[in-house]
Design a protein around this motif. Structure first.
Motif, PDB file in Angstrom:
ATOM      1  N   GLU A   1      10.044   6.165   4.793  1.00  0.00           N
ATOM      2  CA  GLU A   1       9.868   4.772   4.405  1.00  0.00           C
ATOM      3  C   GLU A   1      11.257   4.164   4.230  1.00  0.00           C
TER       4      GLU A   1
ATOM      5  N   TYR B   1      -0.942   9.965  -7.124  1.00  0.00           N
ATOM      6  CA  TYR B   1      -0.592   8.556  -7.055  1.00  0.00           C
ATOM      7  C   TYR B   1       0.410   8.197  -8.146  1.00  0.00           C
TER       8      TYR B   1
ATOM      9  N   GLU C   1       2.351   1.413  -9.526  1.00  0.00           N
ATOM     10  CA  GLU C   1       3.293   0.331  -9.742  1.00  0.00           C
ATOM     11  C   GLU C   1       2.526  -0.882 -10.255  1.00  0.00           C
TER      12      GLU C   1
ATOM     13  N   ASP D   1      -0.540  -3.039  -8.505  1.00  0.00           N
ATOM     14  CA  ASP D   1      -1.333  -2.277  -7.532  1.00  0.00           C
ATOM     15  C   ASP D   1      -2.826  -2.476  -7.769  1.00  0.00           C
TER      16      ASP D   1
ATOM     17  N   GLU E   1      -6.629  -3.612 -11.550  1.00  0.00           N
ATOM     18  CA  GLU E   1      -5.221  -3.823 -11.195  1.00  0.00           C
ATOM     19  C   GLU E   1      -4.345  -3.180 -12.255  1.00  0.00           C
TER      20      GLU E   1
ATOM     21  N   LYS F   1      -1.475   1.218   3.223  1.00  0.00           N
ATOM     22  CA  LYS F   1      -0.378   0.279   3.448  1.00  0.00           C
ATOM     23  C   LYS F   1      -0.464  -0.867   2.445  1.00  0.00           C
ATOM     24  N   ARG F   2       0.643  -1.184   1.807  1.00  0.00           N
ATOM     25  CA  ARG F   2       0.676  -2.289   0.852  1.00  0.00           C
ATOM     26  C   ARG F   2       0.576  -3.621   1.597  1.00  0.00           C
ATOM     27  N   SER F   3      -0.318  -4.484   1.152  1.00  0.00           N
ATOM     28  CA  SER F   3      -0.514  -5.780   1.808  1.00  0.00           C
ATOM     29  C   SER F   3      -0.834  -6.836   0.761  1.00  0.00           C
ATOM     30  N   LYS F   4      -0.976  -8.084   1.198  1.00  0.00           N
ATOM     31  CA  LYS F   4      -1.229  -9.183   0.265  1.00  0.00           C
ATOM     32  C   LYS F   4      -2.576  -9.030  -0.428  1.00  0.00           C
TER      33      LYS F   4
ATOM     34  N   HIS G   1      -6.071  -6.302  -0.800  1.00  0.00           N
ATOM     35  CA  HIS G   1      -6.673  -5.006  -0.516  1.00  0.00           C
ATOM     36  C   HIS G   1      -8.196  -5.095  -0.510  1.00  0.00           C
TER      37      HIS G   1
ATOM     38  N   LYS H   1      -4.681   1.389  -3.715  1.00  0.00           N
ATOM     39  CA  LYS H   1      -3.362   1.980  -3.493  1.00  0.00           C
ATOM     40  C   LYS H   1      -3.283   3.403  -4.018  1.00  0.00           C
TER      41      LYS H   1
ATOM     42  N   TYR I   1      -4.980   0.054   6.886  1.00  0.00           N
ATOM     43  CA  TYR I   1      -5.011  -1.354   6.507  1.00  0.00           C
ATOM     44  C   TYR I   1      -6.060  -2.018   7.378  1.00  0.00           C
TER      45      TYR I   1
END
Length: 295
Positions: free
Chosen positions: A62, A77, A80, A83, A145, A181-184, A186, A200, A253
């Motif tokens: 990464e 996991y 953060e 998430d 979250e 994959k982190r995205s706007k 989920h 996540k 994703y």
């Protein structure tokens, strides 16, 4: 009694224009050279030796600017703040629920961090504490979250938005957290007729798409609604597509899952459990992603 045996050659399964399996995803082994150390900064999962940067764990690279890290293929996991996670209620205690989020320690969901039925915003009373089991009990699945991280590394969750709350009918899949994959967003309502939550923390939730009312404060759970055969087949197909991608280390994703779903339509749902079919879908999905990125 003779049995029918289905044999498919690699030539019949995969186009010659598709890259071979070894090029699906670059995996680094411990001790393998990543980059010259002089050009990059070392992150987690790396170490310097002989003026080069090497991997200390087996995983996927990464890169963020000049910072190079290696994400382990199999790990717990590490949360953060912000998430989106999917978790299972483990225990109901005083003014809090303990939640399994696939992390090293149990996560905490405080009574003050949830929306009460009706969306009321007020101080929690002793009566609310007595009603905790009416809201969530052991075994319930929730989406939430990460609000903050305690000093010992455990996570504090919240479900104050109506987007989060108790999950109803669907399928839970556990994959490697590094593949999400982190995205706007989920939360996805897919055009195939199903909804998916990509936690996540590596927990993926697939359910039929419904128009739920938000008046219950995220505690509604309609188990009486019947899920039709067509919806069940779509959910099962999506589930097998996610497993095919995860088995072959393809990032998860919305785009990759939709591509995999499209490629899987030439197979029966039961055939998607065949290792050859899973590899075929993974390779064709990766090929589609690469073609899209090259445009």
């Amino acid at each position: 009694m003779a049995e029918n045996i289905c044999i498919s050659l690699a030539v019949q399964r995969v186009s010659s224009s598709v890259p071979p399996r070894g090029q699906l995803c670059k995996l680094f082994s411990p001790g393998e050279i990543i980059f010259p150390q002089s050009d990059f900064m070392r992150g987690h999962g790396t170490y310097p030796e002989d003026d080069v940067l090497k991997a200390s764990v087996a995983g996927v690279m990464e890169q963020i600017g000049r910072l190079i890290s290696i994400k382990p293929l199999k790990s717990r996991y590490n949360g953060e703040v912000g998430d989106v996670v999917v978790g299972r209620i483990l225990e109901v205690t005083q003014k809090r629920w303990k939640v399994d989020t696939n992390s090293r320690l149990d996560s905490i969901l405080l009574l003050s961090s949830v929306n009460l039925p009706g969306g009321e915003l007020r101080r929690r009373s002793a009566e609310d504490e007595q009603m905790m089991r009416k809201y969530l009990i052991e075994g319930d699945l929730i989406s939430a979250e990460v609000q903050s991280i305690y000093a010992d590394g455990s996570l504090s969750l919240h479900t104050r938005s109506f987007t989060y709350g108790k999950l109803s009918q669907g399928i839970l899949i556990k994959v490697c957290p590094a593949l999400i994959k982190r995205s706007k967003t989920h939360f996805h309502n897919l055009p195939c007729g199903a909804s998916i939550i990509l936690g996540k923390n590596g927990f993926v939730w697939i359910s039929p798409t419904t128009a739920d009312s938000n008046s219950s404060g995220g505690f509604a759970q309609n188990l009486d609604q019947k899920v039709g055969k067509a919806d069940r087949e779509v959910i099962a197909r999506l589930r097998n597509c996610v497993l095919a991608l995860a088995t072959n280390k393809i990032p998860l994703y919305s785009t990759s899952i939709l591509h995999a779903f499209e490629e899987s339509e030439k197979y029966l749902v039961s055939e998607l459990l065949n290792p050859e079919s899973m590899l075929d879908i993974a390779i064709l999905t990766q090929h589609k992603i690469q073609m899209t990125e090259d445009l």
